[in-house]
Design an enzyme around this catalytic site. Sequence first.
Site, mmCIF file in Angstrom:
data_model
loop_
_atom_site.group_PDB
_atom_site.id
_atom_site.type_symbol
_atom_site.label_atom_id
_atom_site.label_comp_id
_atom_site.label_asym_id
_atom_site.label_seq_id
_atom_site.Cartn_x
_atom_site.Cartn_y
_atom_site.Cartn_z
ATOM 1 C CE LYS A 1 -3.265 2.202 3.347
ATOM 2 N NZ LYS A 1 -3.623 2.434 4.467
ATOM 3 C CG ASP B 1 -5.597 7.879 4.396
ATOM 4 O OD1 ASP B 1 -6.481 8.609 4.397
ATOM 5 O OD2 ASP B 1 -5.777 6.474 5.497
ATOM 6 C CE LYS C 1 -6.463 8.713 8.171
ATOM 7 N NZ LYS C 1 -7.391 7.525 8.802
ATOM 8 C CG ASP D 1 -2.005 4.715 4.794
ATOM 9 O OD1 ASP D 1 -1.970 4.188 5.850
ATOM 10 O OD2 ASP D 1 -3.101 6.183 4.483
ATOM 11 C CG ASP E 1 -10.126 6.825 6.654
ATOM 12 O OD1 ASP E 1 -9.134 6.960 6.347
ATOM 13 O OD2 ASP E 1 -10.536 7.440 7.891
ATOM 14 C CD GLU F 1 -6.667 5.418 3.090
ATOM 15 O OE1 GLU F 1 -8.206 5.088 3.333
ATOM 16 O OE2 GLU F 1 -5.867 5.103 2.913
ATOM 17 N NE ARG G 1 -10.779 -2.051 3.996
ATOM 18 C CZ ARG G 1 -11.075 -1.277 4.911
ATOM 19 N NH1 ARG G 1 -12.499 -2.400 5.361
ATOM 20 N NH2 ARG G 1 -11.003 -1.276 5.872
HETATM 21 N N1 BES Z 1 -4.530 4.778 7.024
HETATM 22 C C1 BES Z 1 -5.333 3.938 7.862
HETATM 23 C C2 BES Z 1 -4.977 3.055 8.557
HETATM 24 C C3 BES Z 1 -4.603 3.320 9.823
HETATM 25 C C4 BES Z 1 -4.529 4.022 10.543
HETATM 26 C C5 BES Z 1 -2.912 3.651 9.718
HETATM 27 C C6 BES Z 1 -4.221 4.583 12.334
HETATM 28 C C7 BES Z 1 -1.912 3.906 10.604
HETATM 29 C C8 BES Z 1 -2.796 4.116 12.197
HETATM 30 C C9 BES Z 1 -6.361 3.603 6.756
HETATM 31 O O1 BES Z 1 -6.308 4.295 5.026
HETATM 32 C C10 BES Z 1 -8.124 3.133 7.947
HETATM 33 O O2 BES Z 1 -7.859 4.610 7.725
HETATM 34 N N2 BES Z 1 -8.518 2.979 8.056
HETATM 35 C C11 BES Z 1 -9.862 2.609 8.940
HETATM 36 C C12 BES Z 1 -11.086 1.978 8.082
HETATM 37 C C13 BES Z 1 -12.243 1.960 8.402
HETATM 38 C C14 BES Z 1 -12.495 3.081 7.687
HETATM 39 C C15 BES Z 1 -12.979 0.556 8.097
HETATM 40 C C16 BES Z 1 -9.692 2.980 10.337
HETATM 41 O O3 BES Z 1 -8.677 2.103 10.771
HETATM 42 O O4 BES Z 1 -10.207 3.301 10.976
HETATM 43 ZN ZN ZN Z 2 -4.901 4.644 4.876
HETATM 44 MN MN MN Z 3 -7.807 5.597 5.310
#
Ligand code: BES
Ligand code: ZN
Ligand code: MN
Length: 501
Positions: free
Chosen positions: A265, A270, A277, A288, A347, A349, A351
Amino acid sequence: MFSVQVDWNYATEQESLIIGLIDKPAKFGGLLAELDQLLDGHLTQLVKSGDISAKKKAISKVHTFGKIGAKRLVFVGLGKENELKFETLKEAFGKVFKTVRANKLQETSVLLNSFVTEELDENDVAYALSEAFALSTYKFEGYKQKSNEPANELEHINVLGGTDEAVINAALSVGYTLGKGTNSARELVNLPGNMLTATDMANYARTLGEKYEFEIEILEKDEMEKLGMGALLAVNQGSVEPPKMIVLKYQGKETWEDVIALVGKGITFDTGGYSLKTKEGIVGMKTDMGGAAAVLGAMEIIGELKPEQNVIAVIPSTDNMVSGNAFKPDDVITSMSGKTIEVLNTDAEGRLVLADAVTYAKHHGADYIVDIATLTGGVIVALGMDTTGAFTNNEELFEQVLEASFEAGEPMWRLPIFEKDKERVRGSKIADLNNSPGRDGHAIMGAAFIGEFAEETPWVHLDIAGTSTSKKDTDLGTAGATGAMTRTLALFVERFEPIKK
Ligand code: BES
Ligand code: ZN
Ligand code: MN
């Protein structure tokens, strides 16, 4: 960097000599007995009084007052011999190198034999030493204006003792290569989003590819449109930075078979998109692209070690921004595979970009896929910051990745994907899949979603959202990027055995 001297003696002049001390304080054997004698028995006394400690990773400095060639001895405790693990040995080396470096020494010697045990031979010790040297001396330079103070870095290690110079040199080179590749990954992750765009990442990959004579393919936006990479394009839609699909091919076998794909990834920043966020949650999202960095770090190691394997690195890269053009919740997009996706959360994104990358890896003939991503906050809730989350559709492939993670000292733990989990990602009324079935078990949801694109191809997914950064300094690194799973990926490739179908 390293020089090896199998034959040496205590009269050799040195600034400092690092000695490993196994916890059997009653008496010293071999070299240490000799040293004790040269120091008039003071060594035994200092151990007895506790001024020199053999406790795990304890560091004790002793001046020799001209009695031997080394000005000072730096003892590092190794604990009980039967409990000493390879990983602890690396940490002990890391800690002692950090200490020596803090003393502004540019050069130090290490007494190799003093670290050899029943379990760990001189090959292991040299490997641990050189990897720890690379890892523990890494720091991100950053952007502060330079001070006038001359840099005084630990740059050279004299490895003294041991028996087989060729074995020691080979092990030093492997360990150092693994450490350096990890540091390259750390460097990429530590770079701010404005300093590392998808274009910058593609340029970095191109330079790396040229150095190691990999085949290089970097897809531009118009080519992605032709190929129908609707998922990656949707994530990029709100950005002024063009997306890149970066592919590096390494052929280590006669024929292009048993192809391992490493898919990382590469979200350079992000924001969350319209599912924005919070102002706390957004800070740090320059990291990210930790998955992409681990893949590029592993490719560097692969380029150096040249294993007899076929490897393809695939990195989907873009930032995830908001603007009038950005994709939105409720949008339905079509991925390269043809599967349609209802976007419930912009968010989620990672996947999406990985879906097209996994499909594209298969188009390039991937027989095995390992994807790696800072995918979910959920994995941090489940496993904390020290353990990578792992998921699979193939037991044998999983075992091989797990073995590599043991050797690398990078813990991972498996989480399940059951049929009920798959049903949830397939649970859209208007599309084949939805990208965010809700917060319950959401590390699993992310994994299950990517699994829909791996389909029957043996696949392992590594969620490094917790492990790719560290809040504090460690013996083998600093706060910030860890380069997590770079070595695991490289060792996995190195040791890979094709799975019988
Ligand atoms: N990049 C984030 C995940 C992340 C969170 C990485 C904290 C490092 C530290 C990812 O893209 C994300 O935002 N995931 C969401 C998924 C949710 C929207 C289903 C999450 O983890 O809240
Ligand atoms: Zn992300
Ligand atoms: Mn995200």
